[in-house]
Design an enzyme around this catalytic site. Sequence first.
Site, short mmCIF file in Angstrom:
data_model
loop_
_atom_site.label_atom_id
_atom_site.label_comp_id
_atom_site.label_asym_id
_atom_site.label_seq_id
_atom_site.Cartn_x
_atom_site.Cartn_y
_atom_site.Cartn_z
N TYR A 158 8.92 3.24 1.41
CA TYR A 158 8.58 4.48 2.12
C TYR A 158 8.06 5.49 1.11
O TYR A 158 8.72 5.75 0.10
CB TYR A 158 9.82 5.03 2.83
N ASP A 260 6.15 6.72 -7.57
CA ASP A 260 6.76 7.64 -6.62
C ASP A 260 8.22 7.81 -7.04
O ASP A 260 9.06 6.94 -6.79
CB ASP A 260 6.65 7.06 -5.20
N LYS A 287 12.72 16.28 -3.71
CA LYS A 287 14.18 16.30 -3.69
C LYS A 287 14.83 17.06 -4.86
O LYS A 287 14.86 18.28 -4.86
CB LYS A 287 14.70 14.87 -3.57
C1 LIG Z 1 10.26 7.57 -2.19
C2 LIG Z 1 9.92 8.68 -1.27
N1 LIG Z 1 8.68 9.19 -1.30
C3 LIG Z 1 8.31 10.21 -0.50
C4 LIG Z 1 9.22 10.77 0.38
C5 LIG Z 1 8.81 11.91 1.27
O1 LIG Z 1 9.48 13.08 0.90
P1 LIG Z 1 9.68 14.27 1.96
O2 LIG Z 1 10.72 13.82 2.92
O3 LIG Z 1 10.12 15.43 1.12
O4 LIG Z 1 8.35 14.47 2.59
C6 LIG Z 1 10.51 10.28 0.43
C7 LIG Z 1 11.51 10.85 1.37
O5 LIG Z 1 12.60 10.39 1.54
C8 LIG Z 1 10.89 9.20 -0.42
O6 LIG Z 1 12.12 8.68 -0.40
#
Ligand SMILES: Cc1ncc(COP(=O)(O)O)c(C=O)c1O
Length: 450
Positions: A158, A260, A287
């Site tokens: 994700y 990521d 986060k």
């Molecule tokens: C690995 C990863 N990338 C991107 C995101 C997206 O972040 P946001 O929820 O702040 O849009 C998340 C969210 O959990 C994530 O776990």
Amino acid sequence: MTTSLDNALKNEIANYTAANPKSAELHEKATQFMPGGDTRNSIYWDPFPLYITDGTGTTLIDADDNKRTDFVNNMTTLILGHRPPEVISAVAEQINHGLSFPAPSPSVVKWAELLCERVPSLNKVRFVNTGTEATLNAIRAARAFTGKEKLVKCEGAYHGNHDAIQISVVPPLDQAGDAESPEAIKAFPGISRTSIDDIFIAPFNNIVSAERIIREHADELAAVIVEPVNGQCGMVPGTPEFLEGLRRVTKELGIVLIFDEVIAFRIAYGGAQDYYGITPDLTCFGKVIGGGMPVGAFGGREDIMSMWDPTNGGATVQHAGTFNGNPMTAAAGVATLENLTPDKFEYLDNLGESLRSKLRALFTELEVPMGVTGVASLFALQFTSTEVTDYRSFATNDKKLLNMMFIGLLNEGFLMSNRCAGNVSTVHTEDDVDALVTAVRNVIARIGYA
Ligand SMILES: Cc1ncc(COP(=O)(O)O)c(C=O)c1O
């Protein structure tokens, strides 16, 4: 076992419903105004979610005044726990000066400096408000820089809620094709056809297949995006061989490698790239770096990031955002990063390792088909006897058992994510770990295994 598990789950849900009448009432009201009473699907669960009124340290209090130990920390965000005094006073101080401005503030400069100093690959950084925007902009950067459009991502990963990447997140196995050459499957209706056409899916932790897929499509590829620790499949760490292999092949072929680290930043002082000793071209953050406020950031190589430089005749790529680098998030982010010293990571590593090994010992003792994945402060329960290393092995999880454990732990006074993933913060202690292990034991007993 199925009937006794069904009965155990029914009992667990009945107890949960009885113990949380005000949350049930709030949920009932919420359904009048939000679809399914929900505005964030990842925190919904049946029969209704808890409505939280207070968080302090490791403890959450809900609308019914129930206290629970929180092992979610807003999906890995609150690495210093709820309301750490340093972050609260930095935010309170900023409130006295203003919430947002139509110009940069000194705190955003400090924040960028702190991040660039500690993350090895970060020559330059830009702030946004979510991890979703971070991956969106990093992908756009790779496309603008290479003049190519296509991407490779891993099955079961994700990377946020936008079309380019909402592909093969939790694909149904009957549509997902061969494990070595997975099909690209829309995560849900509404994703554009071009997003499917522009992406190739690689198996996580399988460098032979991933390298073959990358080489096959190298001429069209802008970027390979990878989460060094796969959160979705249960905080599954990438093997050094896999991540180093991705770095080697993308470097050779001139493809942008995006890490990521929206979650994985929390595994070491300088993030996952520091932990693995690998230098990506671009990195996405979220986060932890915002200290509990809405946040995202992306950054990396000077030559790629300079596309946003508005000086010297203007930027090649536009990037606006009313709340980008806002002073409230910057204040919380600076206070968090300043408090996240190397000794804190040592503490988190040791506590996380202790938690995982105590749970593993419990499952061995009780001979239950369960396991634990994770690294550093991250962990997840797996409801399978298969070792989970990628999406296909993750897909062997028994979802009913998972649901039973999740609701059972709520009744025991613990909050995990609704996939039974969790993380420790700097304010969790060995006592919290022992209490969680006892609670897991109690739930297993109610299932009838022990
Ligand atoms: C690995 C990863 N990338 C991107 C995101 C997206 O972040 P946001 O929820 O702040 O849009 C998340 C969210 O959990 C994530 O776990």
